[in-house]
Design a protein around this motif. Structure first.
Motif, PDB file in Angstrom:
ATOM      1  N   SER A   1       0.837  -1.194   0.000  1.00  0.00           N
ATOM      2  CA  SER A   1       0.000   0.000   0.000  1.00  0.00           C
ATOM      3  C   SER A   1       0.875   1.249   0.000  1.00  0.00           C
ATOM      4  N   GLU A   2       0.248   2.370  -0.275  1.00  0.00           N
ATOM      5  CA  GLU A   2       0.974   3.634  -0.248  1.00  0.00           C
ATOM      6  C   GLU A   2       1.493   3.927   1.156  1.00  0.00           C
ATOM      7  N   ASP A   3       0.673   3.685   2.167  1.00  0.00           N
ATOM      8  CA  ASP A   3       1.104   3.919   3.545  1.00  0.00           C
ATOM      9  C   ASP A   3       2.297   3.036   3.902  1.00  0.00           C
ATOM     10  N   GLU A   4       2.266   1.777   3.458  1.00  0.00           N
ATOM     11  CA  GLU A   4       3.390   0.862   3.732  1.00  0.00           C
ATOM     12  C   GLU A   4       4.654   1.325   3.019  1.00  0.00           C
ATOM     13  N   ALA A   5       4.497   1.858   1.800  1.00  0.00           N
ATOM     14  CA  ALA A   5       5.656   2.359   1.069  1.00  0.00           C
ATOM     15  C   ALA A   5       6.286   3.546   1.785  1.00  0.00           C
ATOM     16  N   ILE A   6       5.457   4.451   2.301  1.00  0.00           N
ATOM     17  CA  ILE A   6       5.981   5.599   3.041  1.00  0.00           C
ATOM     18  C   ILE A   6       6.651   5.145   4.333  1.00  0.00           C
ATOM     19  N   ARG A   7       6.026   4.204   5.026  1.00  0.00           N
ATOM     20  CA  ARG A   7       6.644   3.688   6.246  1.00  0.00           C
ATOM     21  C   ARG A   7       7.996   3.041   5.935  1.00  0.00           C
ATOM     22  N   GLY A   8       8.050   2.299   4.827  1.00  0.00           N
ATOM     23  CA  GLY A   8       9.304   1.680   4.426  1.00  0.00           C
ATOM     24  C   GLY A   8      10.376   2.702   4.114  1.00  0.00           C
ATOM     25  N   LEU A   9       9.990   3.788   3.429  1.00  0.00           N
ATOM     26  CA  LEU A   9      10.939   4.853   3.114  1.00  0.00           C
ATOM     27  C   LEU A   9      11.476   5.493   4.393  1.00  0.00           C
ATOM     28  N   LEU A  10      10.575   5.807   5.317  1.00  0.00           N
ATOM     29  CA  LEU A  10      11.002   6.432   6.568  1.00  0.00           C
ATOM     30  C   LEU A  10      11.901   5.495   7.374  1.00  0.00           C
ATOM     31  N   MET A  11      11.632   4.193   7.299  1.00  0.00           N
ATOM     32  CA  MET A  11      12.496   3.236   7.989  1.00  0.00           C
ATOM     33  C   MET A  11      13.870   3.165   7.330  1.00  0.00           C
ATOM     34  N   THR A  12      13.905   3.241   5.994  1.00  0.00           N
ATOM     35  CA  THR A  12      15.195   3.289   5.296  1.00  0.00           C
ATOM     36  C   THR A  12      15.993   4.506   5.748  1.00  0.00           C
ATOM     37  N   MET A  13      15.306   5.635   5.919  1.00  0.00           N
ATOM     38  CA  MET A  13      15.976   6.856   6.345  1.00  0.00           C
ATOM     39  C   MET A  13      16.418   6.769   7.812  1.00  0.00           C
ATOM     40  N   LYS A  14      15.746   5.968   8.589  1.00  0.00           N
ATOM     41  CA  LYS A  14      16.130   5.797   9.990  1.00  0.00           C
ATOM     42  C   LYS A  14      17.240   4.755  10.147  1.00  0.00           C
ATOM     43  N   ALA A  15      17.130   3.649   9.412  1.00  0.00           N
ATOM     44  CA  ALA A  15      18.040   2.519   9.623  1.00  0.00           C
ATOM     45  C   ALA A  15      19.286   2.553   8.743  1.00  0.00           C
ATOM     46  N   ASP A  16      19.179   3.104   7.526  1.00  0.00           N
ATOM     47  CA  ASP A  16      20.273   2.976   6.557  1.00  0.00           C
ATOM     48  C   ASP A  16      20.809   4.296   6.026  1.00  0.00           C
ATOM     49  N   SER A  17      19.927   5.225   5.729  1.00  0.00           N
ATOM     50  CA  SER A  17      20.349   6.445   5.053  1.00  0.00           C
ATOM     51  C   SER A  17      19.699   7.664   5.703  1.00  0.00           C
ATOM     52  N   PRO A  18      20.265   8.170   6.790  1.00  0.00           N
ATOM     53  CA  PRO A  18      19.676   9.336   7.452  1.00  0.00           C
ATOM     54  C   PRO A  18      19.650  10.550   6.536  1.00  0.00           C
ATOM     55  N   ALA A  19      18.705  11.418   6.803  1.00  0.00           N
ATOM     56  CA  ALA A  19      18.507  12.581   5.939  1.00  0.00           C
ATOM     57  C   ALA A  19      19.781  13.389   5.750  1.00  0.00           C
ATOM     58  N   LYS A  20      20.586  13.523   6.807  1.00  0.00           N
ATOM     59  CA  LYS A  20      21.786  14.351   6.717  1.00  0.00           C
ATOM     60  C   LYS A  20      22.809  13.798   5.731  1.00  0.00           C
ATOM     61  N   ASP A  21      22.661  12.511   5.375  1.00  0.00           N
ATOM     62  CA  ASP A  21      23.579  11.884   4.420  1.00  0.00           C
ATOM     63  C   ASP A  21      22.943  11.628   3.055  1.00  0.00           C
ATOM     64  N   THR A  22      21.663  11.948   2.909  1.00  0.00           N
ATOM     65  CA  THR A  22      20.922  11.590   1.692  1.00  0.00           C
ATOM     66  C   THR A  22      20.857  12.767   0.734  1.00  0.00           C
ATOM     67  N   ALA A  23      21.456  12.603  -0.422  1.00  0.00           N
ATOM     68  CA  ALA A  23      21.453  13.651  -1.439  1.00  0.00           C
ATOM     69  C   ALA A  23      20.132  13.694  -2.192  1.00  0.00           C
ATOM     70  N   ALA A  24      19.589  12.505  -2.525  1.00  0.00           N
ATOM     71  CA  ALA A  24      18.422  12.474  -3.407  1.00  0.00           C
ATOM     72  C   ALA A  24      17.564  11.248  -3.168  1.00  0.00           C
ATOM     73  N   ILE A  25      16.293  11.419  -3.385  1.00  0.00           N
ATOM     74  CA  ILE A  25      15.345  10.315  -3.553  1.00  0.00           C
ATOM     75  C   ILE A  25      15.012  10.259  -5.030  1.00  0.00           C
ATOM     76  N   VAL A  26      15.213   9.100  -5.644  1.00  0.00           N
ATOM     77  CA  VAL A  26      15.061   8.936  -7.090  1.00  0.00           C
ATOM     78  C   VAL A  26      13.915   7.980  -7.372  1.00  0.00           C
TER      79      VAL A  26
END
Length: 425
Positions: free
Chosen positions: A178-203
């Protein structure tokens, strides 16, 4: 030379990794029809994988290329620039819906456009990481292979991929995301693997191409824009396959009113000539130093002439309207097939970016890739070029020119229907 003679040469001299399994060789083509080396006629529902939205050899494009060849073929625009590059950059900047005033870099392919988009994003933000999505296809260079959301066959045999590329779920409710699950997954990626301070782009591909022709919902795109704005991340939209009229708008993102920071375009941009573009907000595009971007052949004069002619054709021949009308016709026929055939389901037509998939049943939605493979094989035997796609390889995608004549379209769709019956769909 005959198909047989050319096949023998191909087997002897063409690398297996790039060789086509097709034993027919294109000789000449017009709009949605082509003929092989033996004179066999084919109807083209693939368009060179979405490259020929205005058809094979559109007369205005051919004329523009010929006129350019009489004047200039190459200088390398970083050595000696020329009018076509500047005019095309102006045109793209005027029509592309990026944030603020746009500037443009021209390249040769979709993959090269994505590579440069990442370079620009890193220079503009001072960050390194990139977040992409499951099912995505961005190219076959090393960085874009790492960005792809499907390992085989693109990463197979090639060793470790570049680091600092992370992935999030793409919303495909039909297959349980679902769309909600996709957003939750993205936020988890940003928490667990790629924090915002290190992320140049979402593609993101605005519409998944190789991944199955699933459009990103408007609400999802708006949420991505919000996340990027809150965290100083650039939003890069890949419109290589879905751009230039395929969805009934010049760019698919125009259906949502979301403005990316950077867009990449290619394929139908020049009706078969090799060219692509990175279009972005001026402050981002100007972030890297002198001579940091470029390439020997980028923005070749003949390719620029073809692309400018494509814009003229769009204006003069109502290509966007033709795309919308074609999509309506396809949706009507696909819906009939969905009702008629047990294994045909999930019809989707975003303009004329159209697909459906084969599933074991409409209840369990279990993918049937073998049926899709049987369809493309059977269609080829009957003189129709047809492509499959999708994470599971069970979808058929339709990329015939939007300029296809009504009678040729009906002939091709009749072949599809015959094949559906013969393969037991």
């Amino acid at each position: 030379m005959s198909n047989k003679e050319l096949q023998a040469l191909k087997e002897r001299y063409v690398a297996a990794g790039v060789a086509s399994p097709n034993e027919q060789f294109a000789d000449h083509a017009t709009n949605a029809e082509l003929w092989d080396a033996d004179g066999n006629r084919m109807i083209d529902f693939a368009g060179g994988i979405g490259v020929l939205n205005i058809g094979h050899r559109h007369p205005k494009v051919v004329a523009a290329i010929k006129a350019q060849l009489d004047k200039l073929i190459h200088t390398c625009q970083t050595v000696m620039p020329y009018e076509g590059y500047v005019n095309l950059a102006q045109k793209l900047s005027e029509v592309a819906p990026v944030k603020g005033h746009a500037k443009v870099m021209l390249a040769n392919s979709g993959a090269e456009a994505l590579e440069n988009a990442i370079k620009i994003a890193r220079a503009a933000t001072g960050r390194t990481n990139v977040i992409c999505f499951d099912g995505a296809f961005h190219g076959r260079t090393f960085m874009t292979m790492a960005m792809n959301g499907k390992a085989a066959p693109y990463q197979t045999d090639f060793g470790p991929m570049p680091g600092t590329v992370y992935r999030a779920p793409y919303p495909v409710p039909y297959h349980g995301v679902s769309e909600d699950e996709a957003i939750r997954g993205l936020l988890m990626t940003m928490k667990a693997d790629s924090p915002a301070k290190d992320t140049a782009a979402i593609v993101l591909e605005t519409v998944l191409g190789e991944g199955g022709f699933y459009p990103a919902p408007t609400s999802f795109l708006k949420k991505l824009r919000e996340i990027c704005d809150e965290n100083g991340i650039l939003l890069i939209l890949d419109e290589v396959q879905c751009g230039f009229g395929r969805t009934g708008k010049m760019f698919a993102v125009e259906h949502s009113d979301v403005e990316p920071d950077i867009m990449t375009v290619a394929k139908s941009m020049a009706d078969g000539m090799p060219i692509s573009a990175i279009i972005g907000t001026d402050k981002h595009m100007d972030a890297s130093g002198p001579n940091s971007l470029g390439g020997t052949y980028t923005g070749n004069p003949a390719a620029c002439a073809a692309a400018l002619a494509v814009f003229d054709v769009f204006e003069e021949e109502d290509i966007l309207g033709q795309s919308q009308r074609l999509g309506e016709k396809l949706n009507t026929r696909f819906t009939q097939w969905q009702e008629q055939f047990t294994h045909v389901d999930n019809v989707r037509c975003f303009g004329s970016m159209a697909a459906f998939e084969f599933v074991e049943s409409k209840d369990n939605r279990k993918p049937m890739p073998d049926l899709a493979a049987a369809m493309t094989k059977k269609a080829k035997e009957k003189g129709l070029i047809l492509l499959s796609c999708g994470m599971y390889g069970n979808s058929l995608r339709f990329l015939m020119p939007v300029t296809i004549e009504d009678e040729i379209l009906e002939e091709g769709l009749a072949i599809v229907e015959e094949c559906l019956k013969e393969v037991g769909a």
